[in-house]
Design an enzyme around this catalytic site. Structure first.
Site, mmCIF file in Angstrom:
data_model
loop_
_atom_site.group_PDB
_atom_site.id
_atom_site.type_symbol
_atom_site.label_atom_id
_atom_site.label_comp_id
_atom_site.label_asym_id
_atom_site.label_seq_id
_atom_site.Cartn_x
_atom_site.Cartn_y
_atom_site.Cartn_z
ATOM 1 C CD GLU A 168 3.046 8.047 3.284
ATOM 2 O OE1 GLU A 168 2.884 9.252 3.752
ATOM 3 O OE2 GLU A 168 1.980 7.431 3.455
ATOM 4 C CG ASP A 218 -4.684 3.242 0.098
ATOM 5 O OD1 ASP A 218 -4.413 4.488 0.147
ATOM 6 O OD2 ASP A 218 -4.045 2.460 0.625
#
Ligand SMILES: Cc1ncc(COP(=O)(O)O)c(C=O)c1O
Lengths: 405, 261
Positions: B50, B61
């Site tokens: 990824e 995040d």
């Protein structure tokens, strides 16, 4: 005909704008909030509680003041909707009281919020103190510095203030950080968002909680103007909550509606459609889709996006949006203080700056009536403005004698 | 040309052969040798890789990937530069990009999907595009043959979970914890519950990610899932300067842990 500024579509759209662009973990919370707000807003008992608190605690209704001295100087009749007189010093309290009561109904025990200028943070901390919530406020490090007094106020009210050091360290990053926390604490925590932005139902819900500004103002103007509406209604636009609340009261009248954005953060004036913080709207961004930093001396307007309903109101042409620059804002700040004995917050000084610039032009012909929402008082800004005046070499000269741009 | 449904086909075959799946995450544009890192982790036992296309406002995040994203952006990385470099990497596992919706929206759904295909990327993960908003991108991705991996959270209701499983391509991404990406000391208890719910709902490969940081946690997570995604723990090492060799070593340790389970 569905009126403008009614309910958004089921998927939270105002025209092409709005929506619910968030991680899957927050979708159930948004759905829960939408259901709770829909039920509460249809419940006369909830309205009564909300209105009673805003009256007895919040100081509503706020007056509409006719500015005789300023009107004489500008040649147009200027009325101010005095949100500066509401408890905590700005319109932010209207939304916060609504959301805190709703959070109580939902059984939440904790409020979290972002803040830019600190006004929304102070209002949230205030409601938390009153209604017994734990409270945490996220604020960009740039803003904790330029609005230090508000940090102290929030702490005094029992809130924890978390400085945010990521990104541009202003309002947009404070929102990111609040969303990140919300993902982790969503069960017991309500995110008390401060403007008409974010995922559905926030843009709609916050506008409804601010509608009281426009509803009151419209009736008060009619009383002052012998049953007539103002020719033009003006409000500053950061996320756009004081403007949305104001416009909601006038959208079905003949008044022209004007939103004033900071020149360095004019999402509608200079942005293009984009998606950040949960909704699609106009956004200052680069060619790759990276969000750009806004630059405004006003922490409350230092935001690269704008609420989705404003994008729609602009697209339909019902509201026109104009920029105001830092210098003319400082002039407007001083002028209102000197002519009317009212020190405005820097945010609504943007709306005043546009009125001063437009007075006597086709936008505001001589003799017309203009109502401006004075969304907050300037106490929080005087230290910053004093420093700016110092930087620029002493106090301001008379802005009406300086050449027009 | 990428064969259709390459991610799902690859992952299914490996899973069905009794293998636990491992997908490391690397922030695109982080340091001059990030493309070498992609090759190194692929060679060290990843089943897919990824690659994050950094966004200015990554709400899903935590601090580690935020820092990596900011560093990559500051060094001039763009979606285009990252995809162009990906076209050159030499790996034999599928590549998936992870980015935020505004990057996709700004490029245009069809243009973005086409550019992924052209640069040899098989799939995409867009964490701020939930099922209710998937339509435009979902259709463009399907038409172009890009596999869009959808995320399910611990609090996703059963009906939505079933719909997401049906609509997800490549694998189904179970977010192991209520929270954002980041290194955590132990695996959240929500991981096992979500893994079991997903395995009961779909035959597609089920991978758990977010807060899976060590070989022990990876082993624990795969008791109830087909595999894991490991992001922050690897990116933290990259930020500390571990380079392609250090990244390979870490991924190899995860691989060994999963294989010895
Ligand atoms: C006094 C005042 N006016 C306006 C704003 C901008 O917010 P909005 O555009 O949502 O009214 C703020 C935000 O902090 C504020 O404090």
């Amino acid at each position: 005909m569905t009126s403008l500024m009614g309910q958004p579509t089921a998927d939270g759209r105002f025209g092409d704008f709005g929506g619910r662009f968030l991680p899957e973990s927050l979708i159930p919370a948004c759905a829960e909030l939408e259901a709770a707000f829909t039920a509460a807003w249809a419940d006369p008992g909830f309205h009564a509680e909300y209105e009673s608190l805003l009256h007895h605690y919040g100081g509503r209704p706020t007056p509409v003041t006719e500015c005789r001295n300023l009107s004489a100087r500008l040649g147009v009749r200027v009325l101010l909707k005095r949100e500066d007189l509401a408890h905590t010093g700005s319109h932010k309290i209207n939304n916060v009281i609504g959301q805190a009561l709703l959070a109580q109904r939902m059984g939440k025990t904790r409020l979290i919020a972002e803040t830019g200028a600190g006004q929304h943070g102070v209002a949230t901390a205030t409601a938390a103190a009153l209604l017994g919530f734990e409270c945490r406020i996220y604020m960009g490090e740039v803003d904790t510095a330029r609005q230090a007094l508000n940090v102290f106020r929030m702490e005094l009210l029992g809130a924890e203030v978390v400085p945010v050091a990521s990104g541009s360290r202003t309002l947009k990053d404070a929102i990111n950080e609040t969303l990140r926390e919300w993902v982790a604490t969503v069960g017991a925590t309500h995110y008390c968002l401060g403007s008409v932005m974010g995922p559905h139902p926030y843009p709609w819900m916050v506008r409804e909680f601010q509608r009281i500004v426009g509803t009151e103002a419209q009736a008060q103007c009619r009383e002052l103007l012998g049953g007539a509406d103002p020719d033009v209604v003006v409000a500053c636009v950061g996320g756009g909550s004081n403007a949305a609340g104001t416009f909601a009261g006038f959208v079905d009248t003949g008044a022209r509606l004007v939103g004033v954005e900071p020149a360095g953060g004019a999402a509608i004036g200079r942005g293009i459609p984009g998606v950040v913080h949960g909704s699609k709207s106009y956004l200052l961004q680069d060619e790759h889709g990276q969000v750009m930093e806004a630059h405004s001396l006003s922490a409350g307007l230092d935001y690269p996006g704008v609420g989705p309903e404003h994008a729609h109101l602009s697209a339909t042409g019902r509201v026109s949006y104009h920029p105001a620059g830092d210098e003319e804002v400082l002039d407007a700040f001083s002028l209102l203080a000197r002519t009317e004995g009212i020190i405005p917050a820097l945010e609504p000084a943007h709306a005043l700056a546009w009125v001063i610039r437009a007075a006597g032009t086709d936008e505001l012909p001589p003799g017309c009536t203009v109502m401006v929402t004075l969304s907050g008082r300037g106490d929080k800004d005087v230290a910053q403005v004093a420093a700016l005046f110092e930087e620029r070499g002493g106090s301001r000269k008379d802005p009406l004698l300086s050449p027009r741009g | 040309m990428i064969p259709p449904r390459r991610i799902e086909t690859t992952l299914r075959a490996r899973r069905d052969a009794g293998h636990k799946l491992l997908v490391p995450y690397v922030t695109g544009g982080l340091g001059p040798d990030w493309a070498r890192v992609v090759e190194a982790v692929a060679a060290a036992g990843a089943d897919a890789v990824e690659i994050g296309i950094p966004f200015s406002d990554p709400v899903m995040d935590g601090p580690v990937i935020q820092a990596a994203s900011q560093q990559a952006l500051a060094s001039g990385a763009t979606p285009g530069s990252i995809l162009a470099e990906l076209a050159q990497v030499d790996v034999d596992v599928p590549l998936v990009v992870m980015t935020y919706y505004n990057i996709v929206f700004r490029a245009g759904h069809r243009r973005f999907a086409r550019s992924l295909v052209e640069q040899g990327v098989s799939g995409a993960i867009v964490p701020d595009l939930p099922l209710v908003e998937l339509d435009g991108w979902g259709r463009a991705a399907d038409d172009a043959g890009v596999e869009t991996v959808l995320l399910v959270a611990p609090n996703t209701p059963d009906a939505t979970l079933a719909e997401i499983c049906a609509r997800s391509h490549g694998w189904v991404y179970g977010v192991a914890v209520m929270g954002v990406t980041g290194v955590r000391a132990s695996l959240a208890s929500s991981a096992a519950v979500l893994g079991r719910r997903l395995k009961a709902a779909t035959d597609k490969p089920v991978l758990l990610g977010v807060g899976v940081s060590t070989p022990e946690q990876a082993v624990e997570a795969t008791a109830d899932a087909d595999g894991v995604i490991v992001g922050s723990a690897l990116v933290r090492r990259l930020l500390e300067g571990c380079g392609p060799d250090g990244a390979a070593e870490f991924v190899a340790s995860l691989r060994t842990g999963l294989d010895q389970r």
